[in-house]
Design a protein around this motif. Structure first.
Motif, PDB file in Angstrom:
ATOM      1  N   ILE A 168       0.824  -1.213   0.000  1.00 34.71           N
ATOM      2  CA  ILE A 168       0.000   0.000   0.000  1.00 34.71           C
ATOM      3  C   ILE A 168       0.856   1.260   0.000  1.00 34.71           C
ATOM      4  N   ALA A 169       2.163   1.107  -0.157  1.00 31.91           N
ATOM      5  CA  ALA A 169       3.067   2.256  -0.071  1.00 31.91           C
ATOM      6  C   ALA A 169       2.708   3.329  -1.104  1.00 31.91           C
ATOM      7  N   ARG A 170       2.454   2.907  -2.330  1.00 36.21           N
ATOM      8  CA  ARG A 170       2.132   3.872  -3.386  1.00 36.21           C
ATOM      9  C   ARG A 170       0.858   4.638  -3.065  1.00 36.21           C
ATOM     10  N   THR A 171      -0.171   3.921  -2.639  1.00 40.02           N
ATOM     11  CA  THR A 171      -1.431   4.561  -2.274  1.00 40.02           C
ATOM     12  C   THR A 171      -1.246   5.478  -1.077  1.00 40.02           C
ATOM     13  N   GLY A 172      -0.513   4.997  -0.067  1.00 31.47           N
ATOM     14  CA  GLY A 172      -0.267   5.805   1.123  1.00 31.47           C
ATOM     15  C   GLY A 172       0.481   7.074   0.809  1.00 31.47           C
ATOM     16  N   LEU A 173       1.472   6.982  -0.075  1.00 33.98           N
ATOM     17  CA  LEU A 173       2.248   8.156  -0.463  1.00 33.98           C
ATOM     18  C   LEU A 173       1.367   9.176  -1.177  1.00 33.98           C
ATOM     19  N   ILE A 174       0.532   8.715  -2.088  1.00 34.69           N
ATOM     20  CA  ILE A 174      -0.355   9.627  -2.820  1.00 34.69           C
ATOM     21  C   ILE A 174      -1.334  10.316  -1.867  1.00 34.69           C
ATOM     22  N   GLU A 175      -1.883   9.552  -0.930  1.00 30.84           N
ATOM     23  CA  GLU A 175      -2.811  10.135   0.049  1.00 30.84           C
ATOM     24  C   GLU A 175      -2.110  11.168   0.929  1.00 30.84           C
ATOM     25  N   PHE A 176      -0.858  10.862   1.303  1.00 31.39           N
ATOM     26  CA  PHE A 176      -0.071  11.807   2.107  1.00 31.39           C
ATOM     27  C   PHE A 176       0.149  13.108   1.345  1.00 31.39           C
ATOM     28  N   GLN A 177       0.575  13.009   0.098  1.00 32.14           N
ATOM     29  CA  GLN A 177       0.817  14.197  -0.717  1.00 32.14           C
ATOM     30  C   GLN A 177      -0.473  14.981  -0.956  1.00 32.14           C
ATOM     31  N   ASP A 178      -1.565  14.275  -1.174  1.00 30.33           N
ATOM     32  CA  ASP A 178      -2.856  14.948  -1.386  1.00 30.33           C
ATOM     33  C   ASP A 178      -3.302  15.696  -0.133  1.00 30.33           C
ATOM     34  N   SER A 179      -3.084  15.084   1.039  1.00 27.37           N
ATOM     35  CA  SER A 179      -3.504  15.733   2.291  1.00 27.37           C
ATOM     36  C   SER A 179      -2.717  17.014   2.533  1.00 27.37           C
ATOM     37  N   ILE A 180      -1.433  17.002   2.170  1.00 27.35           N
ATOM     38  CA  ILE A 180      -0.610  18.201   2.329  1.00 27.35           C
ATOM     39  C   ILE A 180      -1.066  19.293   1.365  1.00 27.35           C
ATOM     40  N   ARG A 181      -1.404  18.905   0.138  1.00 29.14           N
ATOM     41  CA  ARG A 181      -1.911  19.897  -0.829  1.00 29.14           C
ATOM     42  C   ARG A 181      -3.245  20.477  -0.366  1.00 29.14           C
ATOM     43  N   ARG A 182      -4.108  19.638   0.187  1.00 27.00           N
ATOM     44  CA  ARG A 182      -5.400  20.142   0.688  1.00 27.00           C
ATOM     45  C   ARG A 182      -5.192  21.124   1.824  1.00 27.00           C
ATOM     46  N   ASN A 183      -4.251  20.823   2.703  1.00 30.86           N
ATOM     47  CA  ASN A 183      -3.961  21.724   3.811  1.00 30.86           C
ATOM     48  C   ASN A 183      -3.432  23.057   3.286  1.00 30.86           C
ATOM     49  N   MET A 184      -2.555  22.981   2.280  1.00 30.17           N
ATOM     50  CA  MET A 184      -2.014  24.198   1.684  1.00 30.17           C
ATOM     51  C   MET A 184      -3.127  25.037   1.057  1.00 30.17           C
ATOM     52  N   HIS A 185      -4.032  24.411   0.316  1.00 30.90           N
ATOM     53  CA  HIS A 185      -5.118  25.144  -0.337  1.00 30.90           C
ATOM     54  C   HIS A 185      -6.042  25.805   0.683  1.00 30.90           C
ATOM     55  N   THR A 186      -6.281  25.121   1.799  1.00 30.98           N
ATOM     56  CA  THR A 186      -7.116  25.704   2.855  1.00 30.98           C
ATOM     57  C   THR A 186      -6.476  26.963   3.413  1.00 30.98           C
ATOM     58  N   ILE A 187      -5.180  26.881   3.670  1.00 25.96           N
ATOM     59  CA  ILE A 187      -4.450  28.023   4.214  1.00 25.96           C
ATOM     60  C   ILE A 187      -4.395  29.166   3.209  1.00 25.96           C
ATOM     61  N   LEU A 188      -4.095  28.846   1.948  1.00 25.62           N
ATOM     62  CA  LEU A 188      -4.010  29.886   0.910  1.00 25.62           C
ATOM     63  C   LEU A 188      -5.364  30.538   0.666  1.00 25.62           C
ATOM     64  N   LEU A 189      -6.434  29.743   0.694  1.00 27.54           N
ATOM     65  CA  LEU A 189      -7.775  30.301   0.482  1.00 27.54           C
ATOM     66  C   LEU A 189      -8.153  31.249   1.614  1.00 27.54           C
ATOM     67  N   THR A 190      -7.870  30.857   2.840  1.00 26.95           N
ATOM     68  CA  THR A 190      -8.178  31.725   3.993  1.00 26.95           C
ATOM     69  C   THR A 190      -7.364  33.010   3.924  1.00 26.95           C
ATOM     70  N   ALA A 191      -6.082  32.872   3.574  1.00 25.16           N
ATOM     71  CA  ALA A 191      -5.216  34.047   3.465  1.00 25.16           C
ATOM     72  C   ALA A 191      -5.735  34.985   2.367  1.00 25.16           C
ATOM     73  N   SER A 192      -6.187  34.409   1.258  1.00 28.09           N
ATOM     74  CA  SER A 192      -6.705  35.229   0.149  1.00 28.09           C
ATOM     75  C   SER A 192      -7.969  35.974   0.566  1.00 28.09           C
ATOM     76  N   LYS A 193      -8.829  35.318   1.302  1.00 32.19           N
ATOM     77  CA  LYS A 193     -10.066  35.949   1.767  1.00 32.19           C
ATOM     78  C   LYS A 193      -9.798  37.111   2.710  1.00 32.19           C
ATOM     79  N   ARG A 194      -8.645  37.061   3.356  1.00 30.80           N
ATOM     80  CA  ARG A 194      -8.289  38.139   4.293  1.00 30.80           C
ATOM     81  C   ARG A 194      -7.380  39.177   3.646  1.00 30.80           C
ATOM     82  N   GLY A 195      -7.270  39.090   2.314  1.00 31.83           N
ATOM     83  CA  GLY A 195      -6.566  40.138   1.585  1.00 31.83           C
ATOM     84  C   GLY A 195      -5.086  39.948   1.445  1.00 31.83           C
ATOM     85  N   LEU A 196      -4.557  38.767   1.835  1.00 35.89           N
ATOM     86  CA  LEU A 196      -3.122  38.532   1.697  1.00 35.89           C
ATOM     87  C   LEU A 196      -2.844  37.977   0.307  1.00 35.89           C
ATOM     88  N   GLN A 197      -1.862  38.522  -0.335  1.00 33.98           N
ATOM     89  CA  GLN A 197      -1.521  38.100  -1.712  1.00 33.98           C
ATOM     90  C   GLN A 197      -0.236  37.266  -1.709  1.00 33.98           C
TER      91      GLN A 197
END
Length: 268
Positions: free
Chosen positions: A239-268
């Motif tokens: 399951i290493a390949r699947t686990g790695l993809i899920e790990f990378q996806d979770s980090i990207r989702r976290n990044m998008h959440t942070i970037l979206l919140t920052a954008s809503k508060r006017g940070l560029q």
């Protein structure tokens, strides 16, 4: 008429064991043949040490061909029947139960392990911390991770898990301090960077959080399947390949959440 003397079974069995022992180091040896060798070898000369050795072989993600969590558990049970005091035996039982998501059983097994060996088996405190964390017992988990970190302060995985339960406990500043210190030694570690970004997000430091989150996502793209297995020892290599993809996806989702919140508060 000539009579052929029957070869005693024990002689045949011993010949088989010797032959397969010779071939045991051959990577292409079939799983069935290797397992048959183990079974016959153990039945001919059972011992706690041999059973534990075979259990460890089947619970080692670095050797995918031999990995078999159920077979590992079978041999650990044989070892326990022979000698339940083997160091780290119940530690391994607890890890298997944890991977099977039987957290209550895992906790009982690791408590038995720690009761027998105490702080001489620091790794068991780490395993208990993981079990407690997944059970939502975050304060207890934090204490156990701290016991492990007293001996291994630069173990990045333990620091990251410690920070995780601190965040869950609402102790965000302590989590930031722990991860920030670890990042001095592992500045490109995506697990630590991701946790750090999450902690910064929690205290409202969006400007720094978005930078760290981007760094985490970039670093995660360089993580290999072997890196993932090293970070999550005991998991099935299949399951290493699947686990790695899920790990990378979770980090990207976290990044998008942070970037979206920052954008809503006017940070560029």
């Amino acid at each position: 008429m000539r009579h052929v003397r029957a070869v005693p079974f024990v002689v045949l069995a011993l010949a088989f064991v010797i032959a397969v022992a010779y071939l045991d180091a051959v990577p292409t040896l079939s799983t069935g043949l290797r397992n048959a060798y183990e079974d016959i070898s153990y039945k001919l000369a059972p011992s706690a040490e041999k059973a534990f050795k075979y259990g460890e072989r089947h619970f080692d993600s670095r050797h995918p061909a031999a990995y078999d969590i159920n077979r590992a558990e079978y041999f650990f049970e044989r070892a326990a029947a022979e000698d339940p005091t083997i160091p780290y035996l119940y530690h391994e039982f607890a890890r298997i139960s944890f991977l099977k998501k039987n957290f209550k059983r895992a906790l009982g097994q690791i408590n038995f392990q720690i009761g027998m060996h105490g702080k001489s088996a620091r790794n068991s405190f780490y395993v208990r911390g993981l079990i407690e964390g997944y059970m939502g017992r975050y304060e207890e988990a934090a204490r156990d991770f701290k016991v492990f970190l007293e001996a291994y302060p630069r173990n990045w995985a333990a620091v990251n898990d410690y920070a995780w339960v601190l965040l869950k406990s609402g102790r965000t500043e302590e989590a930031i301090e722990a991860v920030r210190e670890a990042l001095k030694y592992f500045p490109d570690n995506p697990w630590l960077l991701n946790t750090y970004a999450s902690a910064l997000y929690e205290i409202g430091d969006l400007d720094t959080a978005r930078f760290v989150a981007r760094s985490s996502a970039t670093a995660a793209m360089h993580v290999s399947e072997n890196d993932w297995l090293t970070a999550y020892p005991g998991n099935d290599p299949a399951i290493a390949r699947t686990g790695l993809i899920e790990f990378q996806d979770s980090i990207r989702r976290n990044m998008h959440t942070i970037l979206l919140t920052a954008s809503k508060r006017g940070l560029q």
